[in-house]
Design a protein around this motif. Structure first.
Motif, mmCIF file in Angstrom:
data_model
loop_
_atom_site.group_PDB
_atom_site.id
_atom_site.type_symbol
_atom_site.label_atom_id
_atom_site.label_comp_id
_atom_site.label_asym_id
_atom_site.label_seq_id
_atom_site.Cartn_x
_atom_site.Cartn_y
_atom_site.Cartn_z
ATOM 1 N N ALA A 273 0.803 -1.221 0.000
ATOM 2 C CA ALA A 273 0.000 0.000 0.000
ATOM 3 C C ALA A 273 0.846 1.286 0.000
ATOM 4 N N PRO A 274 1.883 1.382 0.867
ATOM 5 C CA PRO A 274 2.620 2.658 0.901
ATOM 6 C C PRO A 274 3.234 3.008 -0.454
ATOM 7 N N GLU A 275 3.812 2.020 -1.106
ATOM 8 C CA GLU A 275 4.466 2.275 -2.385
ATOM 9 C C GLU A 275 3.447 2.693 -3.451
ATOM 10 N N LEU A 276 2.313 2.009 -3.435
ATOM 11 C CA LEU A 276 1.270 2.323 -4.417
ATOM 12 C C LEU A 276 0.672 3.710 -4.145
ATOM 13 N N ALA A 277 0.495 4.007 -2.857
ATOM 14 C CA ALA A 277 -0.027 5.329 -2.487
ATOM 15 C C ALA A 277 0.932 6.416 -2.973
ATOM 16 N N LYS A 278 2.224 6.163 -2.817
ATOM 17 C CA LYS A 278 3.226 7.135 -3.251
ATOM 18 C C LYS A 278 3.171 7.324 -4.767
ATOM 19 N N LEU A 279 3.020 6.228 -5.459
ATOM 20 C CA LEU A 279 2.939 6.296 -6.924
ATOM 21 C C LEU A 279 1.800 7.216 -7.360
ATOM 22 N N PHE A 280 0.640 7.052 -6.714
ATOM 23 C CA PHE A 280 -0.500 7.893 -7.095
ATOM 24 C C PHE A 280 -0.293 9.342 -6.652
ATOM 25 N N GLU A 281 0.319 9.528 -5.487
ATOM 26 C CA GLU A 281 0.615 10.905 -5.052
ATOM 27 C C GLU A 281 1.556 11.589 -6.042
ATOM 28 N N ASP A 282 2.539 10.845 -6.497
ATOM 29 C CA ASP A 282 3.467 11.404 -7.499
ATOM 30 C C ASP A 282 2.745 11.752 -8.796
ATOM 31 N N ILE A 288 -7.101 9.177 -0.153
ATOM 32 C CA ILE A 288 -8.105 9.500 0.867
ATOM 33 C C ILE A 288 -8.016 8.536 2.040
ATOM 34 N N SER A 289 -7.903 7.250 1.729
ATOM 35 C CA SER A 289 -7.809 6.299 2.837
ATOM 36 C C SER A 289 -7.206 4.994 2.357
ATOM 37 N N CYS A 290 -6.748 4.234 3.337
ATOM 38 C CA CYS A 290 -6.296 2.874 3.046
ATOM 39 C C CYS A 290 -6.975 1.977 4.071
ATOM 40 N N VAL A 291 -7.841 1.094 3.593
ATOM 41 C CA VAL A 291 -8.580 0.206 4.489
ATOM 42 C C VAL A 291 -7.950 -1.176 4.386
ATOM 43 N N LYS A 292 -8.002 -1.897 5.497
ATOM 44 C CA LYS A 292 -7.276 -3.161 5.563
ATOM 45 C C LYS A 292 -8.201 -4.301 5.963
ATOM 46 N N LYS A 293 -8.001 -5.452 5.368
ATOM 47 C CA LYS A 293 -8.703 -6.675 5.793
ATOM 48 C C LYS A 293 -7.742 -7.840 5.630
ATOM 49 N N ASP A 294 -7.519 -8.583 6.704
ATOM 50 C CA ASP A 294 -6.486 -9.623 6.696
ATOM 51 C C ASP A 294 -5.173 -8.998 6.196
ATOM 52 N N ASN A 295 -4.562 -9.610 5.198
ATOM 53 C CA ASN A 295 -3.304 -9.051 4.686
ATOM 54 C C ASN A 295 -3.513 -8.117 3.506
ATOM 55 N N TRP A 296 -4.784 -7.844 3.206
ATOM 56 C CA TRP A 296 -5.081 -7.121 1.975
ATOM 57 C C TRP A 296 -5.482 -5.683 2.248
ATOM 58 N N GLY A 297 -5.294 -4.837 1.236
ATOM 59 C CA GLY A 297 -5.634 -3.435 1.405
ATOM 60 C C GLY A 297 -6.498 -2.898 0.286
ATOM 61 N N LEU A 298 -7.191 -1.811 0.586
ATOM 62 C CA LEU A 298 -7.935 -1.056 -0.417
ATOM 63 C C LEU A 298 -7.526 0.405 -0.296
ATOM 64 N N LEU A 299 -7.147 0.987 -1.418
ATOM 65 C CA LEU A 299 -6.812 2.410 -1.444
ATOM 66 C C LEU A 299 -7.971 3.155 -2.066
#
Ligand code: SAH
Length: 311
Positions: A273-282, A288-299
């Motif tokens: 998630a952090p790397e992908l979030a950075k990619l989109f910020e760039d 807006i948010s990063c939600v988590k379930k088990d080992n998975w995330g939603l941005l």
């Protein structure tokens, strides 16, 4: 030996339990060796624990073949550091196999107000107030049991896409499109690189009696979506695939998403998630948010109102 008796035809039903973590790997492995009669069951109280069902034609599977099959699944479990347990084999008569397959699938409540329901089941009384998403559990990914699908469904439920035009990239079974439409989207356009997914999405939309003017599914990816939209932009992107696919698609998003439009992206592991979030910020997006379930995330990300494309 005299005359040989006609081979009696029955199925071996293999049942075992394991963790949700290896569900995809198991299905992939079974499919790669030509086994398509499979199902998975879990209870909402304990979604990590999965019961797998596999049906094998008796005369194609000797005892040693069956033992080898189980042994070939063990390395998958080892890799994820989980176990395969409660292995049982049971005979199922031929005429019963499809009944036996159908019995495995159950109504599956998601979030507060959604219910994924196999095509042939009645709506259970206790879930009658929910929005019903009927699915024919065929081959296409997206029975709704995967955590990333659930993350997307829950995000849609919390942010109902009322009167929005929605793009569903990697539509699979069409489950996210169905939810978006049921929650008020005006229209959905979906794409998938797998033709069986496109077919399943169309079939499932019809199954849910959705007006044919409100959905379109095409074979392909972002370029097909852009071509089909003919310059009309969408308000919301749903994309539940893997992180590398999201990375690859990222620079295309502002070719078909309106300024201020949002995207729910999943299929990423929480570590990604952090790397992908950075990619989109760039690329100039707001995360807006990063939600988590088990080992998975939603941005959840938003395209800024102004600004040039950062390609
Ligand atoms: N949307 C469904 C299915 C997700 S599975 C759900 O949320 O449950 C991911 C899907 O993405 C698969 O059907 C796969 O065929 C598709 N896919 C993978 N790469 C893709 C790409 N580059 N473009 C479009 N679809 C893709």
């Amino acid at each position: 030996m005299g005359m040989s008796l006609p081979k009696s035809k029955f199925w071996w039903q293999l049942v075992f339990t394991s963790s949700q973590d290896i569900e995809e790997s198991i299905f992939w492995k079974l499919e790669s060796i030509g086994i398509n009669h499979v199902a998975v069951q879990f209870s909402p109280e304990d979604p990590q624990q999965r019961t797998f069902f596999v049906w094998l034609l008796s005369f194609e599977w000797s005892r040693s073949d069956r033992e080898n099959l189980i042994n070939s699944l063990k390395p998958l479990a080892d890799y994820f550091d989980v176990s395969i347990s409660k292995v049982t084999w049971q005979k199922v008569e031929d005429e019963d196999w499809s009944k036996s397959w159908k019995r495995v699938w159950q109504a599956d409540p998601v979030g507060e107000n959604l219910l994924i329901l196999p095509a042939w089941l009645e709506v259970p009384q206790e879930y009658s107030h929910r929005l019903i998403l009927r699915l024919d559990p065929g081959s296409a990914f997206g029975t709704g049991s995967h955590p990333t699908t659930r993350l997307c469904l829950e995000a849609l439920e919390i942010n109902p896409p009322l009167n929005l035009r929605v793009a569903d990239i990697g539509c699979g079974s069409g489950v996210l499109s169905l939810a978006a439409l049921g929650l008020g989207a005006s229209e959905v356009i979906g794409v998938d690189i797998d033709s069986s997914a496109v077919r399943a999405s169309i079939d499932n939309s019809k199954l849910n009696q959705i007006d044919a003017t409100r959905f379109n599914f095409f074979l392909g990816s972002a370029e097909v979506l852009i071509a089909q939209l003919q310059g009309k932009l969408v308000d919301l992107i749903l994309c539940n695939t893997l992180a590398p696919v999201l990375e690859e698609l990222a620079p295309n998003f502002d070719d078909f998403l309106l300024p201020n439009g949002r995207a729910f992206l999943s299929g990423l592991l929480i570590d990604q998630a952090p790397e992908l979030a950075k990619l989109f910020e760039d690329l100039g997006w707001h995360v807006i948010s990063c939600v988590k379930k088990d080992n998975w995330g939603l941005l959840e990300i938003q395209r800024p109102n102004i600004g040039k494309k950062h390609k």
